[in-house]
Design a protein around this motif. Structure first.
Motif, PDB file in Angstrom:
ATOM      1  N   VAL A   1     101.947 -28.174  16.750  1.00 11.52           N
ATOM      2  CA  VAL A   1     101.548 -27.137  17.694  1.00 11.52           C
ATOM      3  C   VAL A   1     101.289 -27.783  19.038  1.00 11.52           C
ATOM      4  O   VAL A   1     100.841 -28.929  19.117  1.00 11.52           O
ATOM      5  CB  VAL A   1     100.299 -26.355  17.229  1.00 11.52           C
ATOM      6  CG1 VAL A   1     100.581 -25.558  15.981  1.00 11.52           C
ATOM      7  CG2 VAL A   1      99.122 -27.274  17.008  1.00 11.52           C
ATOM      8  N   GLN A   2     101.592 -27.049  20.080  1.00 11.56           N
ATOM      9  CA  GLN A   2     101.349 -27.557  21.421  1.00 11.56           C
ATOM     10  C   GLN A   2      99.858 -27.522  21.686  1.00 11.56           C
ATOM     11  O   GLN A   2      99.181 -26.532  21.386  1.00 11.56           O
ATOM     12  CB  GLN A   2     102.099 -26.719  22.449  1.00 11.56           C
ATOM     13  CG  GLN A   2     102.071 -27.308  23.834  1.00 11.56           C
ATOM     14  CD  GLN A   2     102.988 -26.550  24.780  1.00 11.56           C
ATOM     15  OE1 GLN A   2     103.832 -25.787  24.376  1.00 11.56           O
ATOM     16  NE2 GLN A   2     102.787 -26.764  26.061  1.00 11.56           N
ATOM     17  N   GLY A   3      99.347 -28.600  22.217  1.00 12.62           N
ATOM     18  CA  GLY A   3      97.930 -28.700  22.540  1.00 12.62           C
ATOM     19  C   GLY A   3      97.139 -29.388  21.444  1.00 12.62           C
ATOM     20  O   GLY A   3      97.675 -29.753  20.405  1.00 12.62           O
ATOM     21  N   HIS A   4      95.845 -29.552  21.711  1.00 13.35           N
ATOM     22  CA  HIS A   4      94.965 -30.210  20.762  1.00 13.35           C
ATOM     23  C   HIS A   4      93.890 -29.278  20.233  1.00 13.35           C
ATOM     24  O   HIS A   4      93.035 -29.694  19.463  1.00 13.35           O
ATOM     25  CB  HIS A   4      94.293 -31.423  21.406  1.00 13.35           C
ATOM     26  CG  HIS A   4      95.232 -32.546  21.666  1.00 13.35           C
ATOM     27  ND1 HIS A   4      94.868 -33.645  22.398  1.00 13.35           N
ATOM     28  CD2 HIS A   4      96.513 -32.776  21.306  1.00 13.35           C
ATOM     29  CE1 HIS A   4      95.880 -34.494  22.477  1.00 13.35           C
ATOM     30  NE2 HIS A   4      96.890 -33.973  21.821  1.00 13.35           N
ATOM     31  N   ASN A   5      93.923 -28.037  20.620  1.00 15.77           N
ATOM     32  CA  ASN A   5      92.908 -27.089  20.202  1.00 15.77           C
ATOM     33  C   ASN A   5      93.432 -26.282  19.014  1.00 15.77           C
ATOM     34  O   ASN A   5      94.428 -25.576  19.138  1.00 15.77           O
ATOM     35  CB  ASN A   5      92.541 -26.164  21.364  1.00 15.77           C
ATOM     36  CG  ASN A   5      91.310 -25.348  21.072  1.00 15.77           C
ATOM     37  OD1 ASN A   5      90.765 -25.390  19.976  1.00 15.77           O
ATOM     38  ND2 ASN A   5      90.871 -24.600  22.070  1.00 15.77           N
ATOM     39  N   LEU A   6      92.765 -26.360  17.874  1.00 13.64           N
ATOM     40  CA  LEU A   6      93.206 -25.650  16.681  1.00 13.64           C
ATOM     41  C   LEU A   6      92.354 -24.417  16.398  1.00 13.64           C
ATOM     42  O   LEU A   6      92.397 -23.859  15.308  1.00 13.64           O
ATOM     43  CB  LEU A   6      93.208 -26.586  15.477  1.00 13.64           C
ATOM     44  CG  LEU A   6      94.147 -27.785  15.589  1.00 13.64           C
ATOM     45  CD1 LEU A   6      94.031 -28.674  14.362  1.00 13.64           C
ATOM     46  CD2 LEU A   6      95.587 -27.333  15.790  1.00 13.64           C
ATOM     47  N   SER A   7      91.596 -23.975  17.403  1.00 17.07           N
ATOM     48  CA  SER A   7      90.836 -22.735  17.260  1.00 17.07           C
ATOM     49  C   SER A   7      90.793 -22.022  18.605  1.00 17.07           C
ATOM     50  O   SER A   7      90.978 -22.637  19.659  1.00 17.07           O
ATOM     51  CB  SER A   7      89.424 -23.004  16.742  1.00 17.07           C
ATOM     52  OG  SER A   7      88.685 -23.724  17.700  1.00 17.07           O
ATOM     53  N   GLU A   8      90.576 -20.729  18.535  1.00 17.05           N
ATOM     54  CA  GLU A   8      90.503 -19.934  19.753  1.00 17.05           C
ATOM     55  C   GLU A   8      89.596 -18.739  19.507  1.00 17.05           C
ATOM     56  O   GLU A   8      89.591 -18.175  18.410  1.00 17.05           O
ATOM     57  CB  GLU A   8      91.889 -19.446  20.165  1.00 17.05           C
ATOM     58  CG  GLU A   8      91.886 -18.691  21.477  1.00 17.05           C
ATOM     59  CD  GLU A   8      93.273 -18.360  21.984  1.00 17.05           C
ATOM     60  OE1 GLU A   8      93.383 -17.403  22.775  1.00 17.05           O
ATOM     61  OE2 GLU A   8      94.232 -19.035  21.606  1.00 17.05           O
TER      62      GLU A   8
ATOM     63  N   ARG B   1      88.709 -14.984  21.038  1.00 19.98           N
ATOM     64  CA  ARG B   1      89.170 -13.938  21.944  1.00 19.98           C
ATOM     65  C   ARG B   1      88.515 -12.629  21.532  1.00 19.98           C
ATOM     66  O   ARG B   1      88.559 -12.249  20.368  1.00 19.98           O
ATOM     67  CB  ARG B   1      90.689 -13.816  21.869  1.00 19.98           C
ATOM     68  CG  ARG B   1      91.282 -13.045  23.030  1.00 19.98           C
ATOM     69  CD  ARG B   1      92.768 -12.999  22.960  1.00 19.98           C
ATOM     70  NE  ARG B   1      93.309 -14.296  23.377  1.00 19.98           N
ATOM     71  CZ  ARG B   1      94.578 -14.599  23.360  1.00 19.98           C
ATOM     72  NH1 ARG B   1      95.467 -13.740  22.919  1.00 19.98           N
ATOM     73  NH2 ARG B   1      94.996 -15.786  23.764  1.00 19.98           N
ATOM     74  N   ASP B   2      87.887 -11.957  22.492  1.00 16.39           N
ATOM     75  CA  ASP B   2      87.204 -10.680  22.241  1.00 16.39           C
ATOM     76  C   ASP B   2      86.198 -10.785  21.102  1.00 16.39           C
ATOM     77  O   ASP B   2      86.085  -9.890  20.264  1.00 16.39           O
ATOM     78  CB  ASP B   2      88.221  -9.568  21.946  1.00 16.39           C
ATOM     79  CG  ASP B   2      89.156  -9.298  23.115  1.00 16.39           C
ATOM     80  OD1 ASP B   2      88.709  -9.435  24.276  1.00 16.39           O
ATOM     81  OD2 ASP B   2      90.327  -8.970  22.870  1.00 16.39           O
ATOM     82  N   GLY B   3      85.486 -11.897  21.022  1.00 17.92           N
ATOM     83  CA  GLY B   3      84.460 -12.087  20.018  1.00 17.92           C
ATOM     84  C   GLY B   3      84.967 -12.485  18.646  1.00 17.92           C
ATOM     85  O   GLY B   3      84.189 -12.636  17.709  1.00 17.92           O
ATOM     86  N   VAL B   4      86.271 -12.660  18.488  1.00 20.43           N
ATOM     87  CA  VAL B   4      86.848 -13.062  17.202  1.00 20.43           C
ATOM     88  C   VAL B   4      87.353 -14.492  17.333  1.00 20.43           C
ATOM     89  O   VAL B   4      88.068 -14.823  18.268  1.00 20.43           O
ATOM     90  CB  VAL B   4      88.017 -12.129  16.802  1.00 20.43           C
ATOM     91  CG1 VAL B   4      88.662 -12.606  15.515  1.00 20.43           C
ATOM     92  CG2 VAL B   4      87.523 -10.695  16.676  1.00 20.43           C
ATOM     93  N   GLU B   5      86.957 -15.331  16.371  1.00 25.11           N
ATOM     94  CA  GLU B   5      87.403 -16.720  16.388  1.00 25.11           C
ATOM     95  C   GLU B   5      88.410 -16.951  15.266  1.00 25.11           C
ATOM     96  O   GLU B   5      88.198 -16.548  14.129  1.00 25.11           O
ATOM     97  CB  GLU B   5      86.233 -17.679  16.210  1.00 25.11           C
ATOM     98  CG  GLU B   5      86.664 -19.132  16.283  1.00 25.11           C
ATOM     99  CD  GLU B   5      85.499 -20.107  16.197  1.00 25.11           C
ATOM    100  OE1 GLU B   5      85.764 -21.314  16.223  1.00 25.11           O
ATOM    101  OE2 GLU B   5      84.344 -19.682  16.100  1.00 25.11           O
ATOM    102  N   ALA B   6      89.509 -17.597  15.620  1.00 27.25           N
ATOM    103  CA  ALA B   6      90.526 -17.980  14.645  1.00 27.25           C
ATOM    104  C   ALA B   6      90.651 -19.493  14.669  1.00 27.25           C
ATOM    105  O   ALA B   6      90.680 -20.099  15.733  1.00 27.25           O
ATOM    106  CB  ALA B   6      91.859 -17.338  14.979  1.00 27.25           C
ATOM    107  N   THR B   7      90.725 -20.098  13.488  1.00 29.31           N
ATOM    108  CA  THR B   7      90.836 -21.546  13.362  1.00 29.31           C
ATOM    109  C   THR B   7      91.941 -21.884  12.373  1.00 29.31           C
ATOM    110  O   THR B   7      92.033 -21.265  11.318  1.00 29.31           O
ATOM    111  CB  THR B   7      89.507 -22.151  12.873  1.00 29.31           C
ATOM    112  OG1 THR B   7      88.479 -21.817  13.784  1.00 29.31           O
ATOM    113  CG2 THR B   7      89.602 -23.656  12.754  1.00 29.31           C
ATOM    114  N   VAL B   8      92.758 -22.860  12.729  1.00 25.56           N
ATOM    115  CA  VAL B   8      93.801 -23.346  11.840  1.00 25.56           C
ATOM    116  C   VAL B   8      93.210 -24.496  11.028  1.00 25.56           C
ATOM    117  O   VAL B   8      92.592 -25.395  11.580  1.00 25.56           O
ATOM    118  CB  VAL B   8      95.023 -23.847  12.637  1.00 25.56           C
ATOM    119  CG1 VAL B   8      96.074 -24.417  11.705  1.00 25.56           C
ATOM    120  CG2 VAL B   8      95.596 -22.728  13.484  1.00 25.56           C
ATOM    121  N   SER B   9      93.400 -24.445   9.713  1.00 28.33           N
ATOM    122  CA  SER B   9      92.936 -25.541   8.866  1.00 28.33           C
ATOM    123  C   SER B   9      94.048 -25.906   7.891  1.00 28.33           C
ATOM    124  O   SER B   9      94.992 -25.144   7.695  1.00 28.33           O
ATOM    125  CB  SER B   9      91.662 -25.155   8.118  1.00 28.33           C
ATOM    126  OG  SER B   9      91.911 -24.044   7.275  1.00 28.33           O
TER     127      SER B   9
END
Length: 74
Positions: free
Chosen positions: A17-24, A26-34
């Motif tokens: 994936v592009q970048g080093h951030n595996l979570s985001e 948005r609108d109070g909802v957090e998504a994380t890739v594990s």
């Protein structure tokens, strides 16, 4: 360009994936890739033109080359 490369327990490239951030958040909802146990993430710098490659085999080959270079660094 920053990229996160994911490998399995045998060192096989599973994806990137592009970048080093595996979570985001948005609108109070957090998504994380594990990833499953035994998988590793490698946060490295790659050539900027890597995101423009359309050929899957060439993309995988370039990812592996960058990963090998990264692992050889002290």
């Amino acid at each position: 360009m920053k990229m996160t490369i994911v490998t399995d327990a045998h060192g096989n490239v599973l994806g990137a994936v592009q970048g080093h951030n595996l979570s985001e958040t948005r609108d109070g909802v957090e998504a994380t890739v594990s990833f499953a146990p035994g998988h590793s993430t490698h946060m490295i710098e790659v050539d900027d033109d890597l995101c423009a490659i359309d050929d899957v085999d060439e993309f995988q080959q370039r990812l592996r080359r960058h990963l090998q270079q990264h692992q050889q660094q002290p």
